[in-house]
Design a protein around this motif. Structure first.
Motif, PDB file in Angstrom:
ATOM      1  N   ARG B  92       0.835  -1.202   0.000  1.00 30.11           N
ATOM      2  CA  ARG B  92       0.000   0.000   0.000  1.00 30.11           C
ATOM      3  C   ARG B  92       0.868   1.250   0.000  1.00 30.11           C
ATOM      4  N   ASP B  93       1.978   1.171   0.732  1.00 35.05           N
ATOM      5  CA  ASP B  93       2.860   2.326   0.813  1.00 35.05           C
ATOM      6  C   ASP B  93       3.600   2.584  -0.488  1.00 35.05           C
ATOM      7  N   LEU B  94       3.507   1.645  -1.403  1.00 36.89           N
ATOM      8  CA  LEU B  94       4.114   1.872  -2.706  1.00 36.89           C
ATOM      9  C   LEU B  94       3.283   2.842  -3.541  1.00 36.89           C
ATOM     10  N   GLU B  95       1.986   2.879  -3.237  1.00 37.64           N
ATOM     11  CA  GLU B  95       1.086   3.630  -4.111  1.00 37.64           C
ATOM     12  C   GLU B  95       1.435   5.107  -4.199  1.00 37.64           C
ATOM     13  N   PRO B  96       1.811   5.766  -3.073  1.00 37.02           N
ATOM     14  CA  PRO B  96       2.184   7.181  -3.210  1.00 37.02           C
ATOM     15  C   PRO B  96       3.399   7.385  -4.107  1.00 37.02           C
ATOM     16  N   LEU B  97       4.182   6.357  -4.302  1.00 36.60           N
ATOM     17  CA  LEU B  97       5.387   6.493  -5.118  1.00 36.60           C
ATOM     18  C   LEU B  97       5.104   6.338  -6.598  1.00 36.60           C
ATOM     19  N   SER B  98       3.935   5.812  -6.880  1.00 40.69           N
ATOM     20  CA  SER B  98       3.658   5.465  -8.260  1.00 40.69           C
ATOM     21  C   SER B  98       2.596   6.388  -8.836  1.00 40.69           C
ATOM     22  N   PRO B  99       2.822   6.882 -10.051  1.00 39.46           N
ATOM     23  CA  PRO B  99       1.811   7.737 -10.664  1.00 39.46           C
ATOM     24  C   PRO B  99       0.553   6.967 -11.062  1.00 39.46           C
ATOM     25  N   ARG B 100       0.659   5.668 -11.071  1.00 39.29           N
ATOM     26  CA  ARG B 100      -0.487   4.873 -11.474  1.00 39.29           C
ATOM     27  C   ARG B 100      -0.835   3.864 -10.401  1.00 39.29           C
ATOM     28  N   GLU B 101      -2.040   3.345 -10.521  1.00 37.65           N
ATOM     29  CA  GLU B 101      -2.468   2.313  -9.601  1.00 37.65           C
ATOM     30  C   GLU B 101      -1.659   1.043  -9.862  1.00 37.65           C
ATOM     31  N   LEU B 102      -1.208   0.438  -8.782  1.00 40.22           N
ATOM     32  CA  LEU B 102      -0.403  -0.768  -8.953  1.00 40.22           C
ATOM     33  C   LEU B 102      -1.310  -1.985  -9.021  1.00 40.22           C
ATOM     34  N   TYR B 103      -0.988  -2.867  -9.924  1.00 41.52           N
ATOM     35  CA  TYR B 103      -1.797  -4.067 -10.071  1.00 41.52           C
ATOM     36  C   TYR B 103      -0.883  -5.277  -9.984  1.00 41.52           C
ATOM     37  N   TRP B 104      -1.080  -6.112  -8.981  1.00 42.09           N
ATOM     38  CA  TRP B 104      -0.160  -7.232  -8.821  1.00 42.09           C
ATOM     39  C   TRP B 104      -0.794  -8.566  -9.180  1.00 42.09           C
ATOM     40  N   GLY B 105      -1.926  -8.497  -9.871  1.00 37.37           N
ATOM     41  CA  GLY B 105      -2.573  -9.737 -10.284  1.00 37.37           C
ATOM     42  C   GLY B 105      -1.807 -10.473 -11.365  1.00 37.37           C
ATOM     43  N   ASP B 106      -0.884  -9.797 -12.006  1.00 38.16           N
ATOM     44  CA  ASP B 106      -0.142 -10.441 -13.078  1.00 38.16           C
ATOM     45  C   ASP B 106       1.234 -10.889 -12.648  1.00 38.16           C
ATOM     46  N   SER B 107       1.555 -10.620 -11.388  1.00 37.89           N
ATOM     47  CA  SER B 107       2.881 -10.968 -10.922  1.00 37.89           C
ATOM     48  C   SER B 107       3.003 -12.482 -10.802  1.00 37.89           C
ATOM     49  N   GLU B 108       3.936 -13.027 -11.528  1.00 39.63           N
ATOM     50  CA  GLU B 108       4.072 -14.481 -11.567  1.00 39.63           C
ATOM     51  C   GLU B 108       5.342 -14.910 -10.858  1.00 39.63           C
ATOM     52  N   LEU B 109       5.964 -13.943 -10.205  1.00 38.50           N
ATOM     53  CA  LEU B 109       7.285 -14.207  -9.677  1.00 38.50           C
ATOM     54  C   LEU B 109       7.406 -13.518  -8.335  1.00 38.50           C
ATOM     55  N   VAL B 110       7.953 -14.200  -7.367  1.00 40.16           N
ATOM     56  CA  VAL B 110       8.210 -13.524  -6.107  1.00 40.16           C
ATOM     57  C   VAL B 110       9.583 -13.948  -5.603  1.00 40.16           C
ATOM     58  N   ILE B 111      10.383 -12.943  -5.284  1.00 37.40           N
ATOM     59  CA  ILE B 111      11.745 -13.203  -4.831  1.00 37.40           C
ATOM     60  C   ILE B 111      11.834 -12.883  -3.351  1.00 37.40           C
ATOM     61  N   PHE B 112      12.297 -13.819  -2.563  1.00 35.54           N
ATOM     62  CA  PHE B 112      12.497 -13.589  -1.138  1.00 35.54           C
ATOM     63  C   PHE B 112      13.970 -13.311  -0.895  1.00 35.54           C
ATOM     64  N   SER B 113      14.228 -12.380  -0.004  1.00 39.36           N
ATOM     65  CA  SER B 113      15.621 -12.147   0.346  1.00 39.36           C
ATOM     66  C   SER B 113      16.064 -13.219   1.330  1.00 39.36           C
ATOM     67  N   GLU B 114      17.353 -13.355   1.465  1.00 36.86           N
ATOM     68  CA  GLU B 114      17.866 -14.372   2.373  1.00 36.86           C
ATOM     69  C   GLU B 114      17.434 -14.077   3.818  1.00 36.86           C
ATOM     70  N   THR B 115      17.476 -12.785   4.183  1.00 35.43           N
ATOM     71  CA  THR B 115      17.066 -12.404   5.534  1.00 35.43           C
ATOM     72  C   THR B 115      15.619 -12.799   5.792  1.00 35.43           C
ATOM     73  N   LEU B 116      14.776 -12.515   4.819  1.00 33.18           N
ATOM     74  CA  LEU B 116      13.369 -12.859   4.982  1.00 33.18           C
ATOM     75  C   LEU B 116      13.217 -14.368   5.104  1.00 33.18           C
ATOM     76  N   ALA B 117      13.926 -15.093   4.254  1.00 36.99           N
ATOM     77  CA  ALA B 117      13.806 -16.547   4.273  1.00 36.99           C
ATOM     78  C   ALA B 117      14.255 -17.099   5.624  1.00 36.99           C
ATOM     79  N   ARG B 118      15.286 -16.478   6.193  1.00 35.51           N
ATOM     80  CA  ARG B 118      15.736 -16.965   7.500  1.00 35.51           C
ATOM     81  C   ARG B 118      14.740 -16.582   8.587  1.00 35.51           C
ATOM     82  N   GLN B 119      14.027 -15.493   8.357  1.00 36.78           N
ATOM     83  CA  GLN B 119      13.052 -15.022   9.339  1.00 36.78           C
ATOM     84  C   GLN B 119      11.786 -15.877   9.311  1.00 36.78           C
ATOM     85  N   GLY B 120      11.459 -16.417   8.169  1.00 38.19           N
ATOM     86  CA  GLY B 120      10.256 -17.247   8.056  1.00 38.19           C
ATOM     87  C   GLY B 120       9.348 -16.750   6.951  1.00 38.19           C
ATOM     88  N   LEU B 121       8.865 -17.697   6.134  1.00 39.43           N
ATOM     89  CA  LEU B 121       8.054 -17.320   4.976  1.00 39.43           C
ATOM     90  C   LEU B 121       6.560 -17.263   5.282  1.00 39.43           C
TER      91      LEU B 121
END
Lengths: 367, 411
Positions: B92-121
């Motif tokens: 949601r906090d990305l929206e002020p940064l973007s001139p357009r509405e963000l749509y993530w329904g087409d996102s087919e890829l998600v990358i986790f950082s190592e820190t996140l993966a160690r923290q828990g998915l």
């Protein structure tokens, strides 16, 4: 009044649709009772348990081939007790319809039209259903004929598309937690047979009600077959644990399907049969409910009752449950079990009792 | 006929609203949106915030690039980042940064950082499962590099980094054997089922300043002067989890071994030393049958992995002809190939055991085949897994040797 006639096939398909869409939508054998990967056994058991229950309803209707339950109940049990016994049936139609309508609206609002007010979804469905009910049973019969292929096609297609992602090893181990959860899983599908009480109103619309028994049993078995296939494919694609965690496992399964990289987002395949099912079910309940009221209060025509009843329906669907959690508790066996026994089994037993007494009396008179 | 006319009129009136209906309630025009093509999630330990990076692209710009007519122009995608206590808040906090509405329904890829993966998915997966736009068909990757750097990478062949990674994963899955093929649906499934741990592919920037290895990486670096060295993204090796937390990495060889043990390989090539000279031959496996069986013998658990592979020779770099002892050579090649596969399997077992992560799903196999034994032993499974006997029965049959028989005879 029942000069309108529908065919055996039409009533059979009606029963199949109103039952199948609802059991498939939230897969009670899987999501309720904790049977997990043994949910398919629950399905088979429920199918067996269900036959006598269905027979109880059908064959009561067949004792009075030209009358609805609202006509013979007062005669069997006396004017007051008779009406008192018929009232639960009216309430049942109202209650089941409200639950089914709410379930459908919830999925629409959760997954598709997030900002749309609940009442808009509810009302749009109630209005079409009321229109169909006003047109009468013949129209509903023809509608069912027309919609049935679509209904089945959507379900079959959804299951076929999920197959490439299915891992049937998810169905193992069998019965590792014993029979108790498996039996618990049968409660809700069994309770849903209460829907078949509509037969007590619709049977007289058949040309030869006495021949309907195999059709009714066939409808219930076919619907269990659909449930069985769905449960197996859902468990194979989502795993039993994740399926049981979902509100609408069938919907979730369809959403997680992708064939290659081009065939995705086939969500419509769940919403289509669901919408058709709710539409048919709602119009049938409205029709039966309105007829019941008209007959109980000796009105000439049931049609004028439908619009006001539709309004009550919509209000009940919205206000009966505050949130989805409350809604879930309604679907728990400890709540629905007694409710269905009270609303269906007890009146049925009383009516059968009344019929037996009448039989004995008339036999005594003959002697 | 008399009654017909009002009915027709009524129908026409009823049909009128249909003209207005296409403008629907929750409408969103695709050209007014910024489509998220790559989603990367990080976790900042100091503040316990999730950080989300997205690569967005404007649909019309993408379409132009694909057509080639306006392709040469500016960048078609943009990388944005924001933080939040939850994934959704960060998005949601990305929206002020973007001139357009963000749509993530087409996102087919998600990358986790190592820190996140160690923290828990699990918290991230909850978002994906609950949200109506996100898809469980998204493919997960665990990154070893900085996420921003990864998303900003310029892949000359692809329009955007996100799309490039995606096609790279798919290519890997189909044509070679270096990463486990998973989507989020399977990840959640593995998390909720007993006796199996999650194993995800790793993504890493190689070449340029990125990775350490990069043996065959930036070959064309010396050519143009002004251009920075082309960066290469490696999608290989795997991230082994314990529960929803990253336990550690498996090397490329061990990951291949995992693919062999679990029967998830599509086609794979091994180099096998020639029995006659000191040359090598590449042998490719295209068809194979595989089974993984959990047995209990005299109260002791044991896993039997059976692999029966049909293979073909892709090339030989020795110079002697096959003739004469052909059968002997073939059978030696077969056993050496089997040995090569078995070595990778053993490497996978050893590395997974070192991480105490049952990524093969041996436990699940016992749960499925011997549920009573499993319910008694589930608590001790981590210890049992450490020295569980695993019998690897690998058989390779060389079926084809390509279009020529003997190598060219150099005179």
């Amino acid at each position: 009044m029942p000069t309108e006639r529908i065919g055996h096939r039409q009533l059979f398909l009606t029963l199949f649709i109103i039952r199948t869409f609802i059991v498939i939508s939230f897969l009670p054998v899987l999501t309720i009772g904790g049977a997990l990967q043994d949910a398919w056994i629950s399905t088979l058991l429920a199918a067996v348990f269900n036959l006598p229950f269905t027979w109880l309803i059908v064959s009561l209707g067949q004792r009075f081939p030209r009358e609805t339950v609202f006509e013979y109940a007062p005669r069997l049990l006396g004017p007051w007790l008779g009406r008192a016994v018929a009232l639960p049936f009216l309430w049942l139609f109202l209650w089941v319809a409200a639950i089914e309508l709410r379930l459908y609206s919830e999925v629409i609002i959760t997954a598709f039209l997030v900002e749309t007010p609940l009442i808009v979804v509810v009302l749009s469905m109630v209005i079409v259903a009321a229109a169909a009910a006003i047109c009468g049973v013949e129209v509903i019969g023809r509608l069912v004929d027309m919609l049935f292929p679509l209904f089945v096609l959507a379900i079959v297609l959804a299951l076929l598309l999920a197959l490439p992602d299915a891992d049937f090893a998810n169905l193992m181990p069998v019965l590792s937690r014993g029979w108790v959860p498996v039996l618990k899983g049968t409660v809700i599908p069994l309770a849903m047979t209460a829907q078949f009480v509509v037969l007590l109103v619709l049977l007289p619309s058949l040309a030869r009600p006495e021949r309907f028994t195999p059709w009714a049993l066939g409808a219930i078995l076919l619907s269990y077959l659909a449930l069985f296939l769905t449960v197996v494919v859902v468990i194979a694609t989502l795993s039993a644990e994740d399926g049981a965690r979902s509100f609408f496992p069938f919907f979730r399964m369809v959403r997680s399907v992708s064939i290659g990289d081009f065939l995705q987002r086939v969500d419509a395949l769940t919403i289509l049969p669901w919408g058709l099912g709710v539409f048919i079910a709602l119009s049938v309940y409205l029709l039966c409910g309105a007829r019941g009221v008209a007959l109980l209060f000796k009105l000439n025509d049931y049609r004028p009752l439908i619009p006001p009843m539709a309004v009550i329906w919509a209000v009940l669907a919205v206000h009966n449950f505050d949130d989805i959690f409350e809604f879930r508790t309604v679907l728990q066996p400890r709540y629905t079990g007694p409710a269905i026994i009270g609303l269906t089994l007890v009146p049925l037993m009383l009516l059968w009792g009344g019929w037996l007494i009448q039989q004995r009396r008339s036999r005594g008179e003959k002697k | 006929m008399k009654a017909g006319r009002p009915a027709v009129l009524l129908m026409l009136i009823l049909l009128l609203p249909a003209l207005l209906a296409p403008g629907c309630w929750d409408q969103r025009e695709p050209q007014d949106q910024a489509i998220i093509l790559g989603l990367a999630i990080d976790f900042i330990e100091e503040t316990a915030l999730y950080e989300v990076f997205v690569e967005t692209a404007i649909p019309s710009a993408l379409a132009g690039a694909e057509g080639g007519s306006q392709g040469g122009g500016g960048p078609v995608s943009q990388v944005l980042g924001a933080r939040g206590y939850t994934i959704f808040e960060a998005l949601r906090d990305l929206e002020p940064l973007s001139p357009r509405e963000l749509y993530w329904g087409d996102s087919e890829l998600v990358i986790f950082s190592e820190t996140l993966a160690r923290q828990g998915l699990a918290p991230v997966l909850d978002f994906f499962e609950r949200e109506r736009h996100s898809r469980m068909t998204s493919r997960p990757l665990v990154a070893r590099n900085d996420l921003q750097e990864l998303l900003r990478v310029d892949l000359p062949l692809e329009d955007t980094a996100g799309l490039g990674f995606l096609s790279q994963i798919i290519t890997q899955e189909l044509s070679s054997a270096s990463v486990p093929a998973v989507d989020l649906r399977r990840v959640v499934m593995m998390l909720s089922q007993p006796g199996i741990e999650v194993f995800l592919p790793q993504i890493r920037l190689a070449g340029g300043e990125g990775g350490a290895g990069g043996g065959g990486a930036g070959g064309s670096g010396g050519g143009a002067e002004a251009q920075p060295p082309a960066q290469v993204v490696r999608i290989e090796s795997g991230a082994a989890f314990k529960g929803d937390r990253l336990a550690g990495w498996l090397g490329p060889e061990a990951t291949r071994g995992w693919l062999w043990i679990t029967g998830n390989i599509n086609r794979a090539t091994e180099s096998v030393p020639c029995p006659v000279c000191d040359g090598f031959s590449s042998i490719e496996v295209i068809h194979y049958t595989h089974s993984l069986e959990a047995v209990i013998e005299a109260g002791k658990p044991k896993v039997i992995v059976r692999l029966n592979a049909d293979s073909r020779i892709q090339d030989l770099n020795c110079k002697h002809p096959f003739a004469g002892s052909r059968e002997e050579i073939i059978s030696t090649l077969n056993s050496r190939m089997a040995e090569a596969i078995r070595r990778k399997m053993e490497l996978a077992l050893a590395e997974a055991r070192a991480l105490q992560s049952d990524i093969f799903g041996f436990g699940r196999e016992f749960y499925r085949r011997h549920p009573r034994w499993w319910s008694a032993m589930e608590k001790d499974w981590p210890f049992i897994f450490q020295d569980l006997p695993v019998e690897l029965q690998v058989q390779v049959n060389l079926r084809r040797i390509g279009l020529i028989l003997d190598p060219v005879e150099v005179r």
